[in-house]
Design an enzyme around this catalytic site. Structure first.
Site, short mmCIF file in Angstrom:
data_model
loop_
_atom_site.label_atom_id
_atom_site.label_comp_id
_atom_site.label_asym_id
_atom_site.label_seq_id
_atom_site.Cartn_x
_atom_site.Cartn_y
_atom_site.Cartn_z
N ASN A 198 9.39 2.49 2.74
CA ASN A 198 8.51 1.37 3.08
C ASN A 198 9.38 0.13 3.31
O ASN A 198 10.01 -0.36 2.37
CB ASN A 198 7.53 1.17 1.91
N CYS A 247 3.44 -6.43 4.38
CA CYS A 247 3.49 -5.30 5.32
C CYS A 247 2.63 -5.53 6.57
O CYS A 247 2.82 -4.87 7.59
CB CYS A 247 3.04 -4.02 4.63
N HIS A 295 1.36 1.35 9.15
CA HIS A 295 2.36 0.90 8.19
C HIS A 295 2.85 2.12 7.41
O HIS A 295 2.07 2.96 7.00
CB HIS A 295 1.74 -0.13 7.24
O1 UT7 Z 1 3.29 -1.39 1.14
C1 UT7 Z 1 1.96 -1.67 0.93
C2 UT7 Z 1 1.43 -1.50 -0.40
N1 UT7 Z 1 1.85 -0.33 -1.12
C3 UT7 Z 1 1.25 0.85 -1.02
O2 UT7 Z 1 0.47 1.09 -0.13
C4 UT7 Z 1 1.55 1.88 -2.08
C5 UT7 Z 1 0.30 2.60 -2.48
N2 UT7 Z 1 0.48 3.52 -3.59
C6 UT7 Z 1 1.18 4.65 -3.52
O3 UT7 Z 1 1.76 4.97 -2.51
C7 UT7 Z 1 1.17 5.57 -4.73
O4 UT7 Z 1 0.22 5.13 -5.66
C8 UT7 Z 1 2.56 5.68 -5.43
C9 UT7 Z 1 3.52 6.48 -4.54
C10 UT7 Z 1 3.11 4.31 -5.69
C11 UT7 Z 1 2.41 6.43 -6.75
O5 UT7 Z 1 1.82 7.69 -6.55
P1 UT7 Z 1 0.63 8.19 -7.48
O6 UT7 Z 1 0.28 9.52 -7.03
O7 UT7 Z 1 -0.44 7.14 -7.42
O8 UT7 Z 1 1.34 8.28 -8.88
P2 UT7 Z 1 0.98 7.50 -10.23
O9 UT7 Z 1 1.36 6.08 -10.13
O10 UT7 Z 1 -0.42 7.86 -10.66
O11 UT7 Z 1 1.97 8.23 -11.22
C12 UT7 Z 1 1.80 9.63 -11.57
C13 UT7 Z 1 2.88 10.00 -12.55
C14 UT7 Z 1 2.99 9.05 -13.74
O12 UT7 Z 1 3.29 9.79 -14.89
P3 UT7 Z 1 2.15 10.14 -15.95
O13 UT7 Z 1 1.61 8.80 -16.41
O14 UT7 Z 1 1.14 10.93 -15.19
O15 UT7 Z 1 2.89 10.89 -17.00
C15 UT7 Z 1 4.20 8.20 -13.38
O16 UT7 Z 1 4.86 7.69 -14.49
O17 UT7 Z 1 4.15 10.00 -11.89
C16 UT7 Z 1 5.06 9.21 -12.66
N3 UT7 Z 1 6.01 8.59 -11.75
C17 UT7 Z 1 7.15 9.18 -11.37
N4 UT7 Z 1 7.71 10.36 -11.69
C18 UT7 Z 1 8.89 10.66 -11.12
C19 UT7 Z 1 5.90 7.39 -11.13
N5 UT7 Z 1 6.98 7.19 -10.34
C20 UT7 Z 1 7.77 8.28 -10.49
C21 UT7 Z 1 9.02 8.65 -9.92
N6 UT7 Z 1 9.53 9.85 -10.27
N7 UT7 Z 1 9.69 7.87 -9.04
#
Ligand code: UT7
Length: 330
Positions: A287, A116, A257
């Site tokens: 993204n 990115c 980004h």
């Molecule tokens: O491009 C450069 C590098 N990338 C980034 O900068 C990405 C940085 N990270 C993020 O943007 C965020 O961490 C994400 C958008 C990827 C994830 O958001 P989060 O708030 O950190 O969610 P999480 O990974 O902690 O997941 C929370 C919950 C989990 O369920 P449990 O374990 O709490 O029951 C996941 O399984 O949300 C669940 N989950 C989803 N639920 C519905 C994860 N993906 C999904 C989904 N739909 N697509």
């Protein structure tokens, strides 16, 4: 402030026509529009057709940038394609774009893999090469077909990414103070495993077993990356501002980004800038990795968000983990 040695002469962008909405994704995955929207800000993304490769997206963006710069392919002597989704592992996608665009066989052509942050890395490289006096015009392109490397069964990654390309033509500055004031680049290689494709390289070539285990797809530890991204982008922004004696308030438009709206809002808060100062289009594209900043830059210019005399700040973070920032005076 130093007088820039290179200037952006034109920009362009291209996204494939097919739009994939959150609602459509939720019909095939255990996800919802509400989750994706509130956790990321993404509403839809563009997906390339099976016939379109990264070089095709790059080509379309490059043509728009060349027209914007009022230059022809014959004027380009350096081509850099920033991508993590090359058409093939060999050859460089830049060579494929060179041929499709009809650039001279004397053109220096190379790919860079800085994810990115790739467009800012390309900008630094092209600026430095132009500054040597040995190159006149560089075409730099950030292009990705991320739909070809995400695991469409993994809801934690596939909802985040989209396809597209953005490009810019760089040339020598005219000494009037406009151009690329500077860039700040770096990487945290110790965290390389947080965002990776585990298999398919020289360390671990593909086997039937690894393909069955879906290890040739992109894997991301999103939560860990989120924290590092906010800190690294904030620091990269502050460093480049300080280096050039510019205050955050003097920046008319920030092009961050486009990974997650919550990351962008956190950076706005840390820099104490109103969020309206940040150009955001991730709701429409998701993204797009190396394409994210040049697509946003091109849109911001065309929408009049960047005016003559303005200072623009670019800031990125991605796999590597790489980071980069750049200051441009228009
Ligand atoms: O491009 C450069 C590098 N990338 C980034 O900068 C990405 C940085 N990270 C993020 O943007 C965020 O961490 C994400 C958008 C990827 C994830 O958001 P989060 O708030 O950190 O969610 P999480 O990974 O902690 O997941 C929370 C919950 C989990 O369920 P449990 O374990 O709490 O029951 C996941 O399984 O949300 C669940 N989950 C989803 N639920 C519905 C994860 N993906 C999904 C989904 N739909 N697509």
């Amino acid at each position: 402030m130093v007088s820039p040695s290179t200037v952006i002469l034109g920009t362009g962008a291209y996204v494939p026509t097919r739009v994939l909405t959150n609602d459509e994704l939720s019909t095939r995955l255990d996800t919802t529009d509400e989750w994706i929207r509130t956790r990321t800000g993404i509403v839809e993304r563009h997906i390339a057709s099976p016939e379109e490769a990264t070089s095709d997206l790059a080509l379309n963006a490059a043509r728009v940038a060349l027209a914007d710069a009022k230059l022809s392919p014959a004027d380009i002597d350096l081509l850099i394609v920033a991508t993590i989704t090359p058409d093939q592992q060999i050859p460089a996608t830049a060579c494929i774009v060179q041929h499709k665009l009809g650039l001279a066989t004397t053109t220096t052509c190379l790919d860079i893999n800085a994810a990115c942050s790739g467009f800012i890395y390309a900008m630094e490289l092209a600026s430095a090469m132009i500054s040597t006096g040995r190159y006149r015009h560089a075409l730099i392109i950030g292009a990705e077909k991320l739909s070809s490397i995400v695991d469409w069964q993994d809801r934690t990654t596939c909802v985040l990414f989209g396809d597209g390309a953005g490009a810019a033509v760089l040339g020598r500055a005219d000494g009037k103070g406009t151009g690329i004031l500077g860039t700040k680049l770096g990487a945290f290689g110790e965290n390389a495993d947080l965002l990776q494709i585990p298999r398919g390289g020289s360390r671990a070539p593909l086997t039937e077993e690894t393909i069955g285990a879906r290890e040739h797809f992109l894997k991301m530890k999103g939560k860990e990356i989120f924290k590092i991204a906010v800190r690294a982008m904030d620091e990269a922004a502050r460093d480049i501002l300080e280096q050039h004696g510019v205050t955050a308030d003097q920046v008319a438009c920030v092009i961050p980004h486009q990974a997650n709206l919550r990351i962008i809002e956190a950076i706005a808060q840390y820099l104490e800038l109103p969020s309206e100062r940040f150009y955001v289009n991730l709701d429409r594209y998701g993204n797009t990795s190396a394409a994210s900043i040049p697509i946003a830059l091109d849109e911001a210019r065309r929408l009049g968000r960047i005016k003559p005399g303005d200072i623009t700040l670019l800031v990125a973070f991605g796999a590597g983990l790489t980071y980069g920032s750049a200051l441009i005076r228009w």
